[in-house]
Design an enzyme around this catalytic site. Structure first.
Site, PDB file in Angstrom:
ATOM      1  N   TYR A   1      -5.556   1.814  -0.744  1.00 28.41           N
ATOM      2  CA  TYR A   1      -5.072   0.729   0.094  1.00 28.41           C
ATOM      3  C   TYR A   1      -4.681  -0.476  -0.746  1.00 28.41           C
ATOM      4  CZ  TYR A   1      -7.116   3.828   3.454  1.00 28.41           C
ATOM      5  OH  TYR A   1      -7.393   4.939   4.160  1.00 28.41           O
ATOM      6  N   GLU A   2      -5.421  -0.682  -1.769  1.00 26.98           N
ATOM      7  CA  GLU A   2      -5.065  -1.794  -2.648  1.00 26.98           C
ATOM      8  C   GLU A   2      -3.773  -1.501  -3.396  1.00 26.98           C
ATOM      9  OE1 GLU A   2      -8.711  -1.457  -4.583  1.00 26.98           O
ATOM     10  OE2 GLU A   2      -9.743  -2.190  -2.809  1.00 26.98           O
TER      11      GLU A   2
END
Ligand SMILES: *[C@@H]1O[C@H](CO)[C@@H](O)[C@H](O)[C@H]1NC(C)=O
Ligand SMILES: *[C@@H]1O[C@H](CO)[C@@H](O)[C@H](O)[C@H]1NC(C)=O
Ligand SMILES: *[C@@H]1O[C@H](CO)[C@@H](O)[C@H](O)[C@H]1NC(C)=O
Ligand SMILES: *[C@@H]1O[C@H](CO)[C@@H](O)[C@H](O)[C@H]1NC(C)=O
Length: 540
Positions: free
Chosen positions: A453-454
């Site tokens: 997600y990062e």
């Protein structure tokens, strides 16, 4: 002539034509060695009048005027109004005078040489023209010698066609093959000696008088392509009657071009008695003057005209290519095309090698001026799997060994290079910004990683803003791509590399070449601590 005299004159003509054995013509030709006679044409019988004796005399240039008597030559015989020669010879040539009282008559006799190579003498032929399909009659009659003739033969072109009767003859419908020389040979005995008398007809078979409308063969207008400076022959060929004319109209207002020549006409007779004529117009060293002018050929007969036109045009350059050159050109073009296709194919297949070779050749380095620290940021699964997992081993061991130690790149591996602590997301962002490539080592496990997600925002930035190029290494075969961040779908397929750990991989294997190709160009300063030739990974 008065009207009362007309019947008399007609009567006289009839007499003359019936008494054809007497000699009316003033100039006579005879052939040496043949019996011959001269007969005075008299309305009275030869022996009717005794009161005036008949005298024959001869005058010739050398001998003057000589009276003839039976004693003057054994070959001469007198028979009333007739002077006979048995036979006539060359020296009998001269003027002969008949005289009886006040009546005189004069003939000029010319004795010609016998044609020894022929059955007749060409100078002594009677020419006749017979129209085709009309009645052809050749009859061997000889009224004067008729009673003396022992045998008569008829020859055509010196081949015997009839014999052994008094009067052989031909009577048929004339055909063209009947044309020729017909010779009658009369065999005559005189005083126990055999003589031959010949009479030859030169028969010509003429076409019928039904004239056709002459025609010129070919189209009415002919465009002839020519090259300046070359020659051309225009052939005018016609089917026509015997008396018809063929000619070219070549006159211009300012006279004829000097390079235009009309050739002799050629004629051949057809079997129907008509003619094929052709006449060539020759134009030499063609100039602009000869172009776009109508050279007309005309055939004229009594009732009709036919014309044909020839116009010379300058040959177009495109029409210039002869067929064989065209074919050759096609073959060459096709070969070139095939060669180009092959070359392009080879280039596509060996694109990577060619690019690497090229980089090596010119020593290009694109890392010098962009102010970035790392050549690549390596992203891989690191939390959910065991530390010594395959991805870990690949990312932390194999990649640096090859890219850093062997090829001289500088990698940023988060786990290895980042000081623990600090905001993970910010760190990742700034590190990605300092890197030229983002290498993502991809496996099924990747999706479960929170880093995903990062990374996604970084990916987005990289892809959309094109600040960084992504290299995707498919570590384990991936069947389902839906777990990937959507941005990755934008990735071009050649940026995805498949790692096959079960393969023996050396430094110049395809996988590393492909990876190098995707990495920025850089002058290689390898750290040669390790043996260069050592394989990266060998199947144990
Ligand atoms: C032609 O002459 C030969 C020899 O004198 C003689 O035998 C023959 O009967 C003659 N023929 C005719 C048709 O007079
Ligand atoms: C035969 O007759 C033809 C047509 O009249 C003429 O052209 C030719 O010269 C003649 N031949 C001889 C040998 O007289
Ligand atoms: C001209 O054309 C005719 C008929 O086609 C042909 O018979 C003749 O040989 C040609 N002449 C030349 C010189 O080509
Ligand atoms: C040939 O015929 C055409 C058409 O009939 C005519 O215009 C042209 O003047 C003629 N050419 C000559 C040289 O007579």
């Amino acid at each position: 002539m008065q009207c009362s005299e007309l019947p008399l004159a007609l009567f006289a003509l009839m007499c003359i034509s019936t008494s054809e054995t007497c000699t009316l013509r003033p100039h006579i030709t005879a052939v040496e060695g043949e019996p011959f006679y001269l007969k005075y044409c008299s309305s009275l019988p030869g022996h009717a009048s005794e009161k005036n004796t008949i005298r024959w005399s001869k005058s010739s240039g050398s001998h003057g005027h000589v009276e003839l008597s039976p004693r003057s030559s054994p070959r001469i015989a007198f028979r009333g109004y007739v002077l006979e020669f048995w036979p006539v010879e060359l020296n009998d040539t001269g003027s002969y005078i008949f005289q009886r009282g006040n009546d005189t008559h004069n003939w000029k006799l010319n004795v010609t040489q016998r044609d020894k190579h022929n059955c007749f003498t060409k100078k002594q032929v009677i020419s006749r023209t017979v129209e085709v399909e009309q009645s052809l009659r050749v009859s061997c009659e000889n009224s004067y010698y008729q009673n003396l003739v022992n045998r008569t033969s008829l020859y055509k072109d010196c081949e015997k066609i009839a014999e052994n009767n008094k009067n052989p003859f031909i009577r048929k419908n004339a055909e063209f093959k009947d044309q020729g020389f017909y010779t009658c040979v009369f065999s005559v005995y005189h005083n126990g000696k055999l003589f031959h008398i010949t009479k030859t007809f030169n028969i010509t078979i003429a076409g019928d008088h039904n004239n056709i409308n002459p025609v010129i063969f070919g189209q009415e207008v002919n465009h002839v392509e020519v090259e300046l400076g070359k020659n051309v022959q225009l052939n005018c060929s016609a089917f026509l009657n015997e008396m018809d004319l063929v000619y070219w109209n070549i006159l211009k207002e300012n006279g004829t071009n000097p390079n235009v020549y009309e050739e002799e006409e050629m004629r051949i007779r057809t079997s129907e008695g008509k003619w094929h004529a052709s006449k060539i117009l020759r134009i030499e060293n063609i100039t602009e003057d000869n172009l776009n002018f109508s050279y007309n050929c005309t055939v004229v007969s009594e009732g009709s005209v036919d014309t044909m036109r020839f116009i010379l045009l300058k040959k177009e350059d495109t029409g210039d290519i002869p067929g064989y050159i065209f074919t050759r050109g096609m073959i060459i073009s096709a070969s070139v095309l095939v060669a180009v296709v092959c070359l392009v194919t080879v280039c596509v297949i060996y694109r990577v090698d060619l690019v690497l070779f090229y980089r090596h050749l010119i020593g290009r380095d694109e890392t010098l001026t962009d102010g970035k620290t790392y050549d690549a940021f390596v992203s891989y699964l690191k939390k959910c799997g065991p530390e010594d997992g395959e991805e870990h081993n690949f990312a932390v061991e194999i990649l640096p060994r090859v890219l850093e130690k062997h090829f001289g790149y500088k990698l940023c591996i988060f786990e290895r290079d980042v000081v623990p602590g600090g905001a993970v997301v910010d760190e990742i962002h700034s590190l990605i910004e300092k890197s030229r490539r983002l290498i993502i080592v991809l496996s099924e496990n990747y999706m479960s990683n929170e880093v995903r997600y990062e990374l996604e925002s970084g990916l987005h930035e990289a892809l959309v803003e094109r600040k960084i190029k992504i290299i995707l290494i498919e570590f384990t075969p991936i069947s389902n791509f839906t777990f990937l961040p959507q941005s990755l779908e934008l990735l071009k397929s050649h940026r995805i590399l498949k790692w096959k750990s079960d393969q023996y991989l050396s430094y110049d294997s395809r996988f590393w070449k492909n990876l190098l190709y995707l990495m920025p160009a850089k002058k290689v300063k390898p750290d040669r601590d390790e043996g260069e030739a050592l394989p990266v990974l060998s199947e144990s």
